[in-house]
Design an enzyme around this catalytic site. Structure first.
Site, PDB file in Angstrom:
ATOM      1  N   SER A  44      32.429  42.709  29.211  1.00 34.85           N
ATOM      2  CA  SER A  44      31.998  41.639  28.318  1.00 34.85           C
ATOM      3  C   SER A  44      32.096  42.108  26.874  1.00 34.85           C
ATOM      4  O   SER A  44      31.431  43.073  26.482  1.00 34.85           O
ATOM      5  CB  SER A  44      30.563  41.261  28.658  1.00 34.85           C
ATOM      6  OG  SER A  44      29.961  40.648  27.550  1.00 34.85           O
ATOM      7  N   LYS A  83      36.253  71.640  20.301  1.00 37.13           N
ATOM      8  CA  LYS A  83      34.876  72.123  20.497  1.00 37.13           C
ATOM      9  C   LYS A  83      34.906  73.431  21.287  1.00 37.13           C
ATOM     10  O   LYS A  83      35.388  73.457  22.420  1.00 37.13           O
ATOM     11  CB  LYS A  83      34.065  71.062  21.242  1.00 37.13           C
ATOM     12  CG  LYS A  83      32.660  71.516  21.576  1.00 37.13           C
ATOM     13  CD  LYS A  83      31.869  70.427  22.267  1.00 37.13           C
ATOM     14  CE  LYS A  83      30.569  70.986  22.801  1.00 37.13           C
ATOM     15  NZ  LYS A  83      29.855  70.017  23.642  1.00 37.13           N
TER      16      LYS A  83
HETATM   17  C1  LIG Z   1      22.258  58.892  22.350  1.00 34.46           C
HETATM   18  C2  LIG Z   1      23.312  59.261  23.340  1.00 34.46           C
HETATM   19  C3  LIG Z   1      24.230  60.254  23.034  1.00 34.46           C
HETATM   20  C4  LIG Z   1      25.190  60.619  23.976  1.00 34.46           C
HETATM   21  N1  LIG Z   1      26.041  61.661  23.704  1.00 34.46           N
HETATM   22  C5  LIG Z   1      26.876  62.106  24.667  1.00 34.46           C
HETATM   23  C6  LIG Z   1      27.729  63.213  24.443  1.00 34.46           C
HETATM   24  O1  LIG Z   1      27.784  63.782  23.363  1.00 34.46           O
HETATM   25  N2  LIG Z   1      28.524  63.620  25.460  1.00 34.46           N
HETATM   26  C7  LIG Z   1      28.507  63.002  26.681  1.00 34.46           C
HETATM   27  O2  LIG Z   1      29.207  63.454  27.582  1.00 34.46           O
HETATM   28  N3  LIG Z   1      27.763  61.915  26.889  1.00 34.46           N
HETATM   29  C8  LIG Z   1      26.949  61.456  25.926  1.00 34.46           C
HETATM   30  N4  LIG Z   1      26.183  60.351  26.150  1.00 34.46           N
HETATM   31  C9  LIG Z   1      26.400  59.563  27.359  1.00 34.46           C
HETATM   32  C10 LIG Z   1      27.640  58.676  27.148  1.00 34.46           C
HETATM   33  O3  LIG Z   1      27.461  57.879  26.005  1.00 34.46           O
HETATM   34  C11 LIG Z   1      27.882  57.803  28.362  1.00 34.46           C
HETATM   35  O4  LIG Z   1      27.862  58.570  29.523  1.00 34.46           O
HETATM   36  C12 LIG Z   1      29.233  57.140  28.254  1.00 34.46           C
HETATM   37  O5  LIG Z   1      29.391  56.490  27.033  1.00 34.46           O
HETATM   38  C13 LIG Z   1      29.428  56.156  29.390  1.00 34.46           C
HETATM   39  O6  LIG Z   1      28.744  54.976  29.185  1.00 34.46           O
HETATM   40  P1  LIG Z   1      28.995  53.806  30.210  1.00 34.46           P
HETATM   41  O7  LIG Z   1      30.434  53.497  30.233  1.00 34.46           O
HETATM   42  O8  LIG Z   1      28.324  54.143  31.481  1.00 34.46           O
HETATM   43  O9  LIG Z   1      28.169  52.595  29.583  1.00 34.46           O
HETATM   44  P2  LIG Z   1      28.499  51.561  28.296  1.00 34.46           P
HETATM   45  O10 LIG Z   1      29.254  52.274  27.268  1.00 34.46           O
HETATM   46  O11 LIG Z   1      27.162  51.029  27.987  1.00 34.46           O
HETATM   47  O12 LIG Z   1      29.411  50.495  28.959  1.00 34.46           O
HETATM   48  C14 LIG Z   1      28.892  49.461  29.762  1.00 34.46           C
HETATM   49  C15 LIG Z   1      29.957  48.411  29.965  1.00 34.46           C
HETATM   50  O13 LIG Z   1      29.464  47.441  30.883  1.00 34.46           O
HETATM   51  C16 LIG Z   1      29.694  46.142  30.365  1.00 34.46           C
HETATM   52  N5  LIG Z   1      28.675  45.246  30.906  1.00 34.46           N
HETATM   53  C17 LIG Z   1      27.348  45.447  31.025  1.00 34.46           C
HETATM   54  N6  LIG Z   1      26.752  44.374  31.587  1.00 34.46           N
HETATM   55  C18 LIG Z   1      27.738  43.484  31.839  1.00 34.46           C
HETATM   56  C19 LIG Z   1      27.778  42.175  32.406  1.00 34.46           C
HETATM   57  N7  LIG Z   1      26.659  41.560  32.828  1.00 34.46           N
HETATM   58  N8  LIG Z   1      28.946  41.555  32.489  1.00 34.46           N
HETATM   59  C20 LIG Z   1      30.106  42.151  32.061  1.00 34.46           C
HETATM   60  N9  LIG Z   1      30.133  43.369  31.527  1.00 34.46           N
HETATM   61  C21 LIG Z   1      28.968  44.030  31.417  1.00 34.46           C
HETATM   62  C22 LIG Z   1      29.620  46.324  28.858  1.00 34.46           C
HETATM   63  O14 LIG Z   1      30.256  45.286  28.176  1.00 34.46           O
HETATM   64  C23 LIG Z   1      30.342  47.650  28.711  1.00 34.46           C
HETATM   65  O15 LIG Z   1      31.735  47.421  28.697  1.00 34.46           O
HETATM   66  C24 LIG Z   1      25.244  59.953  25.217  1.00 34.46           C
HETATM   67  C25 LIG Z   1      24.344  58.919  25.501  1.00 34.46           C
HETATM   68  C26 LIG Z   1      23.374  58.589  24.577  1.00 34.46           C
HETATM   69  C27 LIG Z   1      22.407  57.478  24.897  1.00 34.46           C
END
Ligand SMILES: Cc1cc2nc3c(=O)[nH]c(=O)nc-3n(C[C@H](O)[C@H](O)[C@H](O)COP(=O)(O)OP(=O)(O)OC[C@H]3O[C@@H](n4cnc5c(N)ncnc54)[C@H](O)[C@@H]3O)c2cc1C
Length: 503
Positions: A44, A83
């Protein structure tokens, strides 16, 4: 469910979603005449991605290798830097710092690791830091980098990257779409389940469209749209060990010279990260809302920025812990939906990679079975608990007296496995490598000693050389380790040359 998997649906287009799409498409193939697994990713634009997650650890290179990604192109497109280490500042005691590098100090002998010799030397009063024997440390401290190609593993210099998380997702999206992954934009508002409450059969989007599949990968971030909201898997809370529950993130201008390491600076109720990229710095403060208000956090973060902020700080809430099952029915949670560990050791992106690798090993080509699910969940649980323990170590083994936050953490009861590790190492430098622990002995040694836990005794083999021999051998080893340094360019010069453009 026993039907073969023909279609995989990934919900979410953050780092987890696109990394899963790219690796699954590359390894399993997508629908063509010969290959039979279709992959569709739903994301989304309204919800967007978390937009942090910019520091990695060396296994990320395996992802690039499997995907066949050209390193220069990757660095260019994601504005990445190199890094070599993380510098932990004020973690042991205020004013002190140490590096957790990706390298290894000295040279190990059979049965006897280098830190035993170093411990004996220290007890004999022979001067010299443990880190002086680590090329990663010497290069990081000197702001230098080039891949080392020595024939002797003594000069191995493992490295990872800092990259722009938004650009990285887009890079993997382009890659995945080229391999045939279908991207559907839309917000999931419901799902269709078999016979009402069974497996998920299809995602239902806001506008009524349906996306059907056999296996669903929940990469929806901390919402856990499928694993939690739909399947109610439950969450194991670890905040009694890791009480930070918020982060405040802000980008700032790049430094004139980019350092080849991440900085982690401890403050009164948490810690600040500084991640150098080619075009900016990523900064943030991880803190506990029990000990620090959002206003105080903003003051600490903005007050410690070394370059002007490029945006307003934004707050991210999180709860440390893990989904009780990472694989439930026909849903596998990967990324933030599977749990959260703070980014102190940059492990979340690695956990995504590891989850995908595990899924590929245990892929239910002919249908999902209880054995596949059970094994997947067993490995996932151990792996995450081991990283959790490593992170707890940083907090627990602190020497700070300045705030209730640090005092409480020093006094807390840590998980039994970690307590045993600390006790064994403190006694005689023994470390036992756990299966599924991404952190090997050099990492544990650096953090234990960096945080002030030094072994009282050492392995008997370290008594082999005479005092004079030991003194001479260590001096030679330090020289040998440092030998490549003179040839190494600065990190910025390397990037500029390698990328053929001003970094
Ligand atoms: C403060 C912070 C710092 C970080 N720093 C690091 C780091 O230095 N190194 C590291 O390895 N990791 C780090 N992380 C972790 C890292 O950011 C995540 O593991 C990584 O970005 C993966 O996120 P994700 O894809 O799971 O979630 P998101 O990036 O949140 O993606 C979620 C996706 O799901 C979609 N979505 C959600 N609900 C719906 C819905 N109902 N319908 C359709 N689509 C939906 C969204 O649109 C989005 O595309 C950090 C996390 C935090 C909180």
């Amino acid at each position: 469910m026993t039907r073969p998997i023909r279609k995989v649906v990934i919900l979410g287009g953050g780092t987890a979603g696109w990394m899963t799409a790219a690796l699954l498409a590359k390894v399993l193939g997508v629908t063509t005449q010969e290959r039979k697994i279709a992959i569709e990713l739903v994301e989304s634009d309204d919800i967007g991605i978390i937009g942090v997650g910019e520091a990695t650890i060396p296994p990320i290179q395996q992802v690039n290798a499997v995907l066949g990604i050209d390193e220069a192109e990757f660095l260019r497109e994601t504005k990445a830097t190199i890094k070599l280490a993380i510098r932990f500042e004020n973690w042991g005691a205020i004013g002190e710092s140490y590096y957790h590098t990706f390298g290894a100090a000295g040279r190990n002998l059979p049965f006897c690791s280098f830190h035993h010799f170093w411990t004996r030397a220290r007890q004999l009063g022979i001067e010299g830091s443990y880190w002086d024997f680590d090329l990663n440390y010497l290069s990081a401290r000197g702001g230098k980098f080039a891949p080392t190609t020595g024939n002797d593993p003594i000069w191995d210099m493992p490295y990872a990257y800092h990259f722009d998380s938004g650009l990285y997702g887009q890079f993997l999206r382009r890659y995945s779409e080229k391999l045939g992954v279908v991207r559907t934009e839309g917000k999931v508002r419901d799902v269709q389940r078999a016979a009402g409450v069974g497996d998920i059969m299809a995602l239902v989007l806001d506008d009524g469209r349906q996306v059907a599949g056999d296996l669903f990968i929940d990469c929806s971030g901390s919402r856990g749209v499928l694993i939690q909201q739909q399947l109610g898997t439950g969450y194991e809370d670890w905040s009694h060990w890791l009480p930070c529950d918020r982060a405040m993130a802000v980008p700032s201008q790049r430094h004139a010279q980019t350092a080849p390491f991440t900085r982690s600076i401890a403050h009164g109720a948490g810690w600040q990260w500084q991640i150098p990229l080619q075009h900016r710095n990523g900064n943030g403060l991880v803190y506990s809302s029990r000990f620090c208000s959002d206003d105080e956090a903003a003051q600490v973060l903005l007050g410690h920025l070394e370059t002007p902020a490029l945006d307003e700080p934004r707050i991210i809430h999180f709860r440390t812990g893990r989904a009780r099952r990472q694989w439930n029915r026909n849903v596998v949670a990967i990324g933030l939906s599977s749990g959260f560990l703070e980014p102190l050791e940059s492990t979340s992106i690695y956990l995504i990679q590891s989850a995908i690798t595990r899924l590929l090993h245990l892929f239910p080509h002919d249908g999902i079975t209880a054995d596949l699910i059970g094994e997947y969940n067993r490995q996932s649980q151990i792996e995450m608990e081991l990283i959790r323990d490593f992170i707890i170590l940083h907090y627990h083994a602190n020497q700070r007296r300045d705030s209730a936050f640090w005092r409480d953490l020093r006094q807390m009861e840590v998980p039994e496995r970690l307590a045993r590790k600390i006790a064994l190492f403190s006694a005689n430098g023994t470390l036992v490598q756990d299966q599924y622990d991404i952190f090997m002995e050099p990492s544990w040694v650096q953090v234990l000693m960096g945080q002030g836990i030094l072994p009282a005794d050492y392995h008997p083999l370290a008594d082999g050389p005479s005092e004079e021999q030991l003194r001479r051998q260590l001096a030679q080893l330090a020289q040998l380790k440092a030998r490549p340094l003179d040839q190494l360019p600065s990190h910025d010069d390397y990037l500029q040359r390698f990328l053929g453009q001003p970094a």
